[in-house]
Write a protein that holds these residues in place. Structure first.
Motif, mmCIF file in Angstrom:
data_model
loop_
_atom_site.group_PDB
_atom_site.id
_atom_site.type_symbol
_atom_site.label_atom_id
_atom_site.label_comp_id
_atom_site.label_asym_id
_atom_site.label_seq_id
_atom_site.Cartn_x
_atom_site.Cartn_y
_atom_site.Cartn_z
ATOM 1 N N ASP A 26 0.818 -1.215 0.000
ATOM 2 C CA ASP A 26 0.000 0.000 0.000
ATOM 3 C C ASP A 26 0.848 1.261 0.000
ATOM 4 O O ASP A 26 0.370 2.343 -0.369
ATOM 5 C CB ASP A 26 -0.929 0.011 1.222
ATOM 6 N N THR A 27 2.097 1.149 0.426
ATOM 7 C CA THR A 27 2.974 2.317 0.484
ATOM 8 C C THR A 27 3.660 2.591 -0.857
ATOM 9 O O THR A 27 4.313 3.619 -1.013
ATOM 10 C CB THR A 27 4.055 2.119 1.562
ATOM 11 N N LYS A 28 3.510 1.684 -1.815
ATOM 12 C CA LYS A 28 4.175 1.850 -3.107
ATOM 13 C C LYS A 28 3.355 2.720 -4.052
ATOM 14 O O LYS A 28 2.131 2.782 -3.945
ATOM 15 C CB LYS A 28 4.399 0.487 -3.772
ATOM 16 N N GLU A 29 4.059 3.375 -4.979
ATOM 17 C CA GLU A 29 3.374 4.078 -6.055
ATOM 18 C C GLU A 29 2.857 3.061 -7.068
ATOM 19 O O GLU A 29 3.206 1.882 -7.014
ATOM 20 C CB GLU A 29 4.324 5.066 -6.731
ATOM 21 N N ALA A 30 2.037 3.517 -8.000
ATOM 22 C CA ALA A 30 1.450 2.622 -9.009
ATOM 23 C C ALA A 30 2.482 2.352 -10.099
ATOM 24 O O ALA A 30 2.408 2.887 -11.216
ATOM 25 C CB ALA A 30 0.190 3.238 -9.595
ATOM 26 N N VAL A 31 3.453 1.501 -9.775
ATOM 27 C CA VAL A 31 4.578 1.223 -10.664
ATOM 28 C C VAL A 31 4.671 -0.280 -10.921
ATOM 29 O O VAL A 31 4.571 -1.085 -9.991
ATOM 30 C CB VAL A 31 5.902 1.716 -10.046
ATOM 31 N N VAL A 32 4.857 -0.647 -12.195
ATOM 32 C CA VAL A 32 5.226 -2.012 -12.561
ATOM 33 C C VAL A 32 6.547 -1.924 -13.326
ATOM 34 O O VAL A 32 6.938 -0.841 -13.785
ATOM 35 C CB VAL A 32 4.144 -2.699 -13.410
ATOM 36 N N CYS A 33 7.246 -3.039 -13.451
ATOM 37 C CA CYS A 33 8.587 -2.967 -14.029
ATOM 38 C C CYS A 33 8.838 -4.087 -15.027
ATOM 39 O O CYS A 33 8.122 -5.095 -15.073
ATOM 40 C CB CYS A 33 9.649 -3.018 -12.923
ATOM 41 N N MET A 76 3.714 -3.841 -24.615
ATOM 42 C CA MET A 76 3.668 -3.278 -23.263
ATOM 43 C C MET A 76 3.354 -1.782 -23.309
ATOM 44 O O MET A 76 2.570 -1.274 -22.496
ATOM 45 C CB MET A 76 4.972 -3.532 -22.513
ATOM 46 N N GLN A 77 3.970 -1.080 -24.265
ATOM 47 C CA GLN A 77 3.675 0.354 -24.410
ATOM 48 C C GLN A 77 2.189 0.576 -24.670
ATOM 49 O O GLN A 77 1.562 1.443 -24.048
ATOM 50 C CB GLN A 77 4.485 0.948 -25.565
ATOM 51 N N ASN A 78 1.621 -0.211 -25.588
ATOM 52 C CA ASN A 78 0.207 -0.034 -25.937
ATOM 53 C C ASN A 78 -0.711 -0.425 -24.781
ATOM 54 O O ASN A 78 -1.749 0.217 -24.563
ATOM 55 C CB ASN A 78 -0.125 -0.862 -27.183
ATOM 56 N N ALA A 79 -0.352 -1.473 -24.049
ATOM 57 C CA ALA A 79 -1.174 -1.873 -22.905
ATOM 58 C C ALA A 79 -1.162 -0.799 -21.821
ATOM 59 O O ALA A 79 -2.192 -0.528 -21.186
ATOM 60 C CB ALA A 79 -0.677 -3.200 -22.337
ATOM 61 N N MET A 80 0.001 -0.176 -21.616
ATOM 62 C CA MET A 80 0.104 0.826 -20.553
ATOM 63 C C MET A 80 -0.709 2.082 -20.848
ATOM 64 O O MET A 80 -1.022 2.848 -19.931
ATOM 65 C CB MET A 80 1.573 1.193 -20.315
ATOM 66 N N LYS A 81 -1.081 2.315 -22.101
ATOM 67 C CA LYS A 81 -1.943 3.450 -22.426
ATOM 68 C C LYS A 81 -3.317 3.304 -21.780
ATOM 69 O O LYS A 81 -4.052 4.283 -21.633
ATOM 70 C CB LYS A 81 -2.089 3.580 -23.946
ATOM 71 N N LYS A 82 -3.656 2.078 -21.380
ATOM 72 C CA LYS A 82 -4.967 1.796 -20.786
ATOM 73 C C LYS A 82 -4.880 1.592 -19.275
ATOM 74 O O LYS A 82 -5.832 1.144 -18.651
ATOM 75 C CB LYS A 82 -5.558 0.545 -21.443
ATOM 76 N N VAL A 83 -3.706 1.896 -18.706
ATOM 77 C CA VAL A 83 -3.475 1.662 -17.275
ATOM 78 C C VAL A 83 -3.130 2.969 -16.581
ATOM 79 O O VAL A 83 -2.349 3.773 -17.108
ATOM 80 C CB VAL A 83 -2.312 0.652 -17.080
ATOM 81 N N LYS A 84 -3.701 3.184 -15.393
ATOM 82 C CA LYS A 84 -3.331 4.336 -14.572
ATOM 83 C C LYS A 84 -2.155 3.925 -13.693
ATOM 84 O O LYS A 84 -2.332 3.438 -12.573
ATOM 85 C CB LYS A 84 -4.518 4.783 -13.726
ATOM 86 N N GLY A 85 -0.991 4.113 -14.211
ATOM 87 C CA GLY A 85 0.221 3.732 -13.504
ATOM 88 C C GLY A 85 1.413 3.941 -14.416
ATOM 89 O O GLY A 85 1.280 4.485 -15.523
ATOM 90 N N GLU A 86 2.577 3.520 -13.964
ATOM 91 C CA GLU A 86 3.806 3.728 -14.724
ATOM 92 C C GLU A 86 4.536 2.401 -14.903
ATOM 93 O O GLU A 86 4.606 1.591 -13.975
ATOM 94 C CB GLU A 86 4.725 4.711 -14.000
ATOM 95 N N LEU A 87 5.065 2.197 -16.105
ATOM 96 C CA LEU A 87 5.945 1.071 -16.375
ATOM 97 C C LEU A 87 7.370 1.585 -16.467
ATOM 98 O O LEU A 87 7.655 2.511 -17.232
ATOM 99 C CB LEU A 87 5.558 0.389 -17.694
ATOM 100 N N ILE A 88 8.266 0.999 -15.672
ATOM 101 C CA ILE A 88 9.678 1.347 -15.710
ATOM 102 C C ILE A 88 10.436 0.192 -16.344
ATOM 103 O O ILE A 88 10.341 -0.952 -15.878
ATOM 104 C CB ILE A 88 10.225 1.650 -14.302
ATOM 105 N N ILE A 89 11.173 0.488 -17.409
ATOM 106 C CA ILE A 89 11.928 -0.539 -18.131
ATOM 107 C C ILE A 89 13.420 -0.308 -17.921
ATOM 108 O O ILE A 89 13.949 0.763 -18.235
ATOM 109 C CB ILE A 89 11.605 -0.511 -19.631
ATOM 110 N N ALA A 90 14.096 -1.318 -17.383
ATOM 111 C CA ALA A 90 15.548 -1.273 -17.205
ATOM 112 C C ALA A 90 16.175 -2.253 -18.174
ATOM 113 O O ALA A 90 15.807 -3.430 -18.195
ATOM 114 C CB ALA A 90 15.920 -1.640 -15.769
ATOM 115 N N GLY A 91 17.091 -1.773 -19.003
ATOM 116 C CA GLY A 91 17.713 -2.669 -19.973
ATOM 117 C C GLY A 91 18.468 -1.912 -21.043
ATOM 118 O O GLY A 91 18.832 -0.743 -20.864
ATOM 119 N N ASN A 92 18.666 -2.575 -22.171
ATOM 120 C CA ASN A 92 19.511 -2.049 -23.246
ATOM 121 C C ASN A 92 18.749 -1.062 -24.121
ATOM 122 O O ASN A 92 18.473 -1.324 -25.295
ATOM 123 C CB ASN A 92 20.032 -3.206 -24.104
#
Length: 353
Positions: A184-191, A205-221
């Motif tokens: 409950d203490t976390k922000e609305a973030v998925v990774c 994933m980009q297109n799916a996130m357009k329909k989500v109230k939250g943020e996707l953080i991508i770590a990689g190349n």
């Protein structure tokens, strides 16, 4: 015993090659070397023999870099050579003819993978795949062993290699921080953490996130940038990855339905579970089994952005459910899927080779 791992295509500190296999061998008392593109140094008891900057271009790497790796391998003069790239098969056979013990570590079902290579014209893929499999068979039946990264890959070598063992690419528990603070203490973030491209679900994933109230953080190349509610933050070290998992309510693994992915075992799914966060993954047979057995993940059609968005949105909306799934996943990994258990298989091979 002096042992030497060879790679022409992977980075010096590859998780499977360096952090798991080489580090485990060094800790067990073997004089351990790794030859790869990069610098010379020693870490975790492993002597890194860097051969300089990697070649630019696939062909130069496959021809030039692999030859340089072999030349350096001769200088090291090890008792056992353990190589990790198909382009080194030729040199593995040459080392065997010199009286060395030689192991091929197959990370992928390469003949199946060739069928999805975009840079090979479609009409030629079946021919190339068949030719590669024939050559691979001719080499591995002369080597001392094949180490397969999954049971599915091991099956592909049955009857073709002298000896085949499965060393699953499971996480090292001491590398992953288990996050048990209230969700409950976390922000609305998925990774998402790992290599990223269209086949690994970048656009879906980009297109799916357009329909989500939250943020996707991508770590990689990928260069650092922000596209709507999708943030790219570049490569992270282990501490950075652990911090990202700690911020996230869930982890994503939405790979496209490509044959070579169906029976793969993506390390990121196991890392998500070890960190205590649930996962949303493609509905492939092997992955569905993991989700059902662990009760720590949700399978979705990897081409259905609505289904992906619903799964992500549901976890963000019900944090209690998400945390319960994360805890179940963590328990599943601890009891069934750790590198500490796989390490013993590798050491047994080296003791008896």
């Amino acid at each position: 015993m002096k042992v030497c791992h060879l790679t022409s295509a992977h980075p010096q500190e590859d998780i499977r090659i360096f952090h798991k296999e080489c580090a485990s061998l060094a800790a067990a008392g073997y004089k351990t070397y790794q030859i790869a593109c990069g610098k010379r140094y020693k870490k975790f008891g492993v002597r890194q023999v860097g051969i300089g900057e990697p070649a630019t271009g696939r062909l130069r790497r496959m021809l030039g870099t692999s030859k340089n790796v072999y030349r350096m391998a001769l200088r090291v003069d090890a008792d056992v050579y353990h190589f990790h790239d198909p382009e080194l098969l030729h040199y593995g056979l040459k080392l065997k003819k010199r009286g060395k013990k030689v192991i091929f570590d197959s990370h992928e079902d390469v003949p199946g993978q060739i069928m999805d290579k975009y840079w090979i014209p479609k009409p030629l893929r079946k021919i190339v795949s068949g030719l590669y499999r024939s050559y691979e068979t001719r080499v591995v039946k002369r080597l001392d062993a094949v180490v397969a990264a999954t049971p599915h890959i091991a099956e592909k070598f049955t009857g073709r290699a002298r000896r085949v063992i499965v060393v699953n690419n499971y996480p090292k528990l001491d590398d992953i921080v288990f996050h048990d603070a209230p969700f409950d203490t976390k922000e609305a973030v998925v990774c998402y953490a790992g290599g990223i491209d269209e086949n690994r679900g970048e656009l879906i994933m980009q297109n799916a996130m357009k329909k989500v109230k939250g943020e996707l953080i991508i770590a990689g190349n990928h260069p650092e940038e922000k596209k709507g509610n999708v943030s790219y933050i570049g490569r992270l070290d282990r501490d950075g990855v652990n911090e990202l998992y700690g911020r996230s309510v869930a982890g994503l693994c939405i790979l496209k339905p490509i044959e070579n992915y169906y029976y793969s075992q993506p390390i990121k799914m196991y890392e998500y579970m070890a960190a205590g966060i649930p996962f949303v993954c493609s509905d492939f047979p092997g992955w569905r089994t993991i989700a059902e057995e662990s009760k720590g993940g949700i399978c979705v059609d990897p081409q259905d952005t609505d289904a992906i968005a619903r799964a992500i949105g549901g976890l963000l909306a019900d944090r209690k459910k998400a945390q319960e799934m994360g805890r179940r996943g963590h328990d599943y990994v601890v009891n069934n899927c750790t590198w500490e258990k796989e390490e013993e298989k590798l050491l047994e091979l080296y003791r008896t080779i």
